[in-house]
Design a protein around this motif. Structure first.
Motif, PDB file in Angstrom:
ATOM      1  N   HIS A 161      39.956  46.385  41.285  1.00  6.12           N
ATOM      2  CA  HIS A 161      40.084  46.250  42.730  1.00  6.12           C
ATOM      3  C   HIS A 161      40.519  47.572  43.367  1.00  6.12           C
ATOM      4  O   HIS A 161      39.993  47.969  44.424  1.00  6.12           O
ATOM      5  N   GLU A 162      41.488  48.253  42.762  1.00  7.03           N
ATOM      6  CA  GLU A 162      41.946  49.525  43.316  1.00  7.03           C
ATOM      7  C   GLU A 162      40.848  50.577  43.275  1.00  7.03           C
ATOM      8  O   GLU A 162      40.768  51.439  44.155  1.00  7.03           O
ATOM      9  N   ARG A 163      39.992  50.513  42.246  1.00  6.72           N
ATOM     10  CA  ARG A 163      38.888  51.459  42.168  1.00  6.72           C
ATOM     11  C   ARG A 163      37.866  51.201  43.277  1.00  6.72           C
ATOM     12  O   ARG A 163      37.363  52.150  43.899  1.00  6.72           O
ATOM     13  N   ILE A 164      37.574  49.928  43.554  1.00  6.23           N
ATOM     14  CA  ILE A 164      36.544  49.593  44.537  1.00  6.23           C
ATOM     15  C   ILE A 164      37.059  49.759  45.963  1.00  6.23           C
ATOM     16  O   ILE A 164      36.393  50.346  46.815  1.00  6.23           O
ATOM     17  N   TYR A 165      38.281  49.240  46.247  1.00  2.61           N
ATOM     18  CA  TYR A 165      38.773  49.176  47.625  1.00  2.61           C
ATOM     19  C   TYR A 165      39.896  50.160  47.934  1.00  2.61           C
ATOM     20  O   TYR A 165      40.376  50.200  49.063  1.00  2.61           O
ATOM     21  N   GLN A 166      40.354  50.904  46.927  1.00  2.00           N
ATOM     22  CA  GLN A 166      41.402  51.902  47.146  1.00  2.00           C
ATOM     23  C   GLN A 166      42.685  51.285  47.687  1.00  2.00           C
ATOM     24  O   GLN A 166      43.422  51.899  48.457  1.00  2.00           O
ATOM     25  N   GLU A 167      42.972  50.065  47.280  1.00  2.00           N
ATOM     26  CA  GLU A 167      44.227  49.426  47.631  1.00  2.00           C
ATOM     27  C   GLU A 167      44.543  48.343  46.617  1.00  2.00           C
ATOM     28  O   GLU A 167      43.674  47.896  45.872  1.00  2.00           O
ATOM     29  N   ALA A 168      45.804  47.925  46.606  1.00  2.00           N
ATOM     30  CA  ALA A 168      46.268  46.981  45.593  1.00  2.00           C
ATOM     31  C   ALA A 168      45.591  45.623  45.745  1.00  2.00           C
ATOM     32  O   ALA A 168      45.210  45.216  46.848  1.00  2.00           O
ATOM     33  N   LEU A 169      45.457  44.929  44.645  1.00  2.00           N
ATOM     34  CA  LEU A 169      44.870  43.590  44.646  1.00  2.00           C
ATOM     35  C   LEU A 169      45.806  42.614  45.340  1.00  2.00           C
ATOM     36  O   LEU A 169      46.981  42.516  44.978  1.00  2.00           O
ATOM     37  N   PRO A 170      45.348  41.854  46.335  1.00  3.72           N
ATOM     38  CA  PRO A 170      46.221  40.870  47.002  1.00  3.72           C
ATOM     39  C   PRO A 170      46.690  39.806  46.012  1.00  3.72           C
ATOM     40  O   PRO A 170      45.908  39.275  45.233  1.00  3.72           O
ATOM     41  N   THR A 171      47.957  39.496  46.068  1.00  4.77           N
ATOM     42  CA  THR A 171      48.506  38.524  45.118  1.00  4.77           C
ATOM     43  C   THR A 171      48.037  37.112  45.403  1.00  4.77           C
ATOM     44  O   THR A 171      48.143  36.235  44.542  1.00  4.77           O
ATOM     45  N   GLY A 172      47.512  36.858  46.609  1.00  2.00           N
ATOM     46  CA  GLY A 172      47.005  35.529  46.908  1.00  2.00           C
ATOM     47  C   GLY A 172      45.798  35.166  46.080  1.00  2.00           C
ATOM     48  O   GLY A 172      45.408  33.990  45.998  1.00  2.00           O
ATOM     49  N   ALA A 173      45.191  36.159  45.415  1.00  9.16           N
ATOM     50  CA  ALA A 173      44.015  35.904  44.588  1.00  9.16           C
ATOM     51  C   ALA A 173      44.378  35.572  43.156  1.00  9.16           C
ATOM     52  O   ALA A 173      43.493  35.442  42.316  1.00  9.16           O
ATOM     53  N   LEU A 174      45.647  35.446  42.851  1.00  9.20           N
ATOM     54  CA  LEU A 174      46.073  35.296  41.472  1.00  9.20           C
ATOM     55  C   LEU A 174      46.826  33.993  41.243  1.00  9.20           C
ATOM     56  O   LEU A 174      47.477  33.464  42.143  1.00  9.20           O
ATOM     57  N   LEU A 175      46.724  33.508  40.022  1.00  8.71           N
ATOM     58  CA  LEU A 175      47.476  32.325  39.610  1.00  8.71           C
ATOM     59  C   LEU A 175      48.731  32.783  38.878  1.00  8.71           C
ATOM     60  O   LEU A 175      48.659  33.546  37.918  1.00  8.71           O
ATOM     61  N   PHE A 176      49.881  32.330  39.326  1.00 11.59           N
ATOM     62  CA  PHE A 176      51.141  32.731  38.729  1.00 11.59           C
ATOM     63  C   PHE A 176      51.772  31.566  37.964  1.00 11.59           C
ATOM     64  O   PHE A 176      51.408  30.405  38.145  1.00 11.59           O
TER      65      PHE A 176
END
Length: 690
Positions: A161-176
């Motif tokens: 994600h950081e390579r494609i969008y140059q910003e951190a991956l939003p945590t809302g997209a992850l299962l914790f």
């Protein structure tokens, strides 16, 4: 007589600034071969030039300094200013000579050390550097353990994600951890006694207990059948007026929770099957200080709680409960050779079953958390339990123990904290594969799978052991996938050339791919037999691990594109989801997110993030859209035109599709030589992998 063999090239004693800074071999020419190849300015600093002198010459200089200093001490003050001015240069010169001599001696030692250890700069990028943490939307912070499957996918997702969008991956997209299901309980125990749960009829209870015996009994010891069933009959006969106040009743509720999880596939909201029994059991569970009064059944209860929580993706809580079981078991001496003549045959056999269940679960859960193992095997000398008329069951426990120890060894070497124990990363991987290889033929002979035979069914125990075996191989080799994915992002035009520079590294990645395919093949066979485990987490872990690897492969090299195997993997996900496993639905969404991100690469320019990258948190009512759709076979790798010719097959590709033998694994492990570790070290330095 001088031999006619090839001369060994000597290392240049002079290196340019770039090669010295990156600690790579320099040809010594002006310009050097490395700078000339990369069309860079080659600079030599004469002050850094190394010279070779004899050790005798250095000793002589040091002796002169010692003699002079001794003479100077024996004739102190009073010195005239003229005398001081006259002597000062000599003192300075001799001090300079001393520094040069010591520096030359240190350089001499460093020079030999580098020759002996060409991979001294290589570490595992997943365990090197500062620890990695990630915060959920609710603000809770999670540690990304080094060997965790969950953490590995987070790192790959974040990197892409950081390579494609140059910003951190939003945590809302992850299962914790612990966010999928709702037990309907705040975790607090009220002063008043909780309401007693309504238990099923006797016949229904037997049905649920037998389901637990079939699903868990071959792998883990969760209850002693004789003692448990005797109490069951007394409970339903009404001969125990205070049965609901006993530890057995809590144990009974936990077994019912498991039984419901195995047979009930329709969920009510996001409440897991059997949750009503599980919550009542925890509400009735006494404090640990009370549980020590009945330690044997308490340990079995802790194992049940830990395994049920693991099935709900509550990894941290499960790890804590199995840790309590481990400490209580050791306090009771279950890890020792308990004397039968003093304690009795039946009691000792029960303790052995309990101990090895705790041991295996602790190793597996600790590895899934990505944490260091807490128990040293040197302190364990418990014997294996025996099962009258079933040697195969004892052999199965023995194989589980061996695989659990290999997992622990991989964690402590390949994934050592900050690279302290894995300075020779590929050599550590080689040693891990050698240990894995020793079990290949034994596993194949003692626990055959018969995947190719249509008349024989697949053994659930054999399938589980083979899945665990292939997970060991993936665990040992997938750091290389992460390395080359980063190289692919940083220098896409050089990735293919880098892979071809080391056949051994390429074969290791190929082995990782083949083991992933083997896991999918085994799970497909279980699926066809109706034996796919949809409640316990271990089949889901296997398909999740293997699918991540197969998604990463074509992003590194087009020839690692296996759409047929990905299609099979998604079909397995679908069945687990259809059987009510919400975690599988989240996992599939994460994989789809990774697939979509990788499909955006390569791009000459970073993209702008026009909308938040996320998948629906409400998995019960997912909105229509690409992220809610079923998985198609991955085809994103077909667009990687800058990679080498897809018609050229990878060397030894498909060599392991029928299973990995001892000879095959050892052949790959033995092919790793010092030149491979040196090349890999240089590649990782140049691309800033850590």
């Amino acid at each position: 007589m001088v031999g006619n063999g090839p001369r060994v090239a000597k290392r240049s004693l002079n290196a340019c600034t770039r090669c010295r800074r990156q600690k790579i071999k320099c040809s010594g020419s002006q310009p050097c071969d490395g700078c000339n190849k990369r069309k860079l300015t080659c600079i030599f600093d004469d002050r850094d030039q190394k010279i070779l002198v004899t050790k005798g010459y250095i000793d002589e200089l040091l002796q002169k300094i010692a003699n002079f200093q001794q003479s100077d001490l024996s004739n102190p003050s009073p010195l005239s200013p003229e005398y001081t001015e006259e002597r000062s240069p000599d003192l300075k010169d001799l001090n300079d000579i001393s520094d040069i001599a010591k520096s030359t001696s240190n350089d001499h030692d460093e020079f030999h050390h580098e020759l002996e250890d060409p991979a001294s700069g290589l570490t595992n990028p997943l365990s090197t550097g500062p620890p990695t943490f990630m915060s959920a939307e609710n603000g809770r912070t999670f540690y990304l353990g080094t060997s965790s499957n969950w953490s590995f996918t987070r790192r790959v997702l974040s990197l892409t994600h950081e390579r494609i969008y140059q910003e951190a991956l939003p945590t809302g997209a992850l299962l914790f951890d612990g966010t999928t299901y709702d037990l309907g309980w705040d975790g607090l125990r009220r002063p008043q006694d909780p309401e007693i749960a309504a238990v099923p009829t006797f016949d229904h209870a037997l049905y649920l207990i037998n389901a637990v015996k079939f699903r868990c009994g071959q792998l883990y010891h969760l209850f002693d059948e004789n003692d448990f069933m005797r109490n069951l009959h007394e409970f339903y006969a009404g001969s125990q007026p205070n049965a609901t106040a006993s530890l057995w009743y809590i144990h009974f509720l936990l077994i019912l929770a498991f039984g419901k999880g195995f047979v009930q596939h329709k969920l009510q909201g996001n409440r897991p099957a059997g949750a009503e029994f599980f919550v009542k059991a925890l509400q009735l569970l006494p404090d640990v200080s009370i549980l020590h009064q009945e330690p044997i059944e308490s340990i079995e209860i802790f194992c049940c709680v830990a395994l049920y929580l693991q099935a709900l993706d509550c990894r941290s809580s499960a790890h804590n409960y199995i840790g309590q079981a481990m400490r209580m078991a050791m306090a009771e001496g279950l890890h020792t050779q308990m004397p039968i003549e003093y304690l009795g045959e039946s009691f000792v056999q029960r303790c052995r079953k309990i101990w090895w269940t705790v041991y295996i679960l602790d190793r597996e859960m600790t590895s899934l958390m990505g944490l260091p193992q807490s128990l040293n095997d040197d302190h364990v000398n418990a014997l294996l339990p025996t099962f009258p008329g079933s040697r195969q069951k004892t052999a199965g426990i023995d194989m589980q123990i061996k695989l659990s120890r290999i997992i622990a060894e991989i964690n402590s070497s390949v994934y050592a904290i900050d690279g302290r124990l894995n300075r020779n990363f590929l050599l550590r991987t080689k040693a891990a594969l050698a240990n894995i290889a020793r079990l290949a033929d034994e596993l194949r002979v003692s626990f055959p799978l018969h995947l190719e035979r249509s008349m024989n069914g697949v053994s659930r125990t054999s399938a589980y052991l083979h899945l665990l075996y292939h997970q060991c191989i993936v665990l040992a080799t997938r750091p290389l996938l992460f390395c080359f994915l980063k190289i692919r992002f940083e220098s896409p035009e050089n990735c293919s050339d880098a892979l071809h520079n080391s056949r051994s590294v390429r074969n290791l990645i190929q082995m990782c791919m083949e083991s992933s395919q083997q896991m999918i093949s085994i799970l497909r066979s279980l699926q066809s037999e109706g034996l796919l485990e949809t409640f316990l987490p271990f089949d889901l872990e296997s398909i999740f691990v293997s699918t991540v690897v197969l998604l990463m492969g074509p992003a590194i090299d087009i020839r690692w594109n296996y759409p047929m195997w990905l299609e099979k993997a998604y079909a397995i996900f679908e069945e687990i989801i259809e059987n009510g496993n919400l975690i599988a639905k989240f996992r599939r969404s994460e994989l789809q997110l990774l697939d979509e991100l990788l499909s955006c690469f390569p791009d000459d320019q970073p993209r702008c993030l026009s909308a938040p990258v996320s998948f629906p948190n409400d998995v019960l009512n997912p909105p229509a859209g690409p992220l809610a759709s079923s998985f198609p076979p991955s085809t994103h790798a077909l667009s990687h035109g800058m990679l080498s010719d897809p018609g050229v097959t990878m060397e030894n590709a498909g060599a392991f599709t029928r299973g990995l033998t001892t000879a095959q694994i050892m052949a790959v492990a033995d092919s790793i030589e010092s030149i491979d570790t040196e090349w890999m070290s240089n590649a990782m330095i140049e691309h800033s992998i850590w």
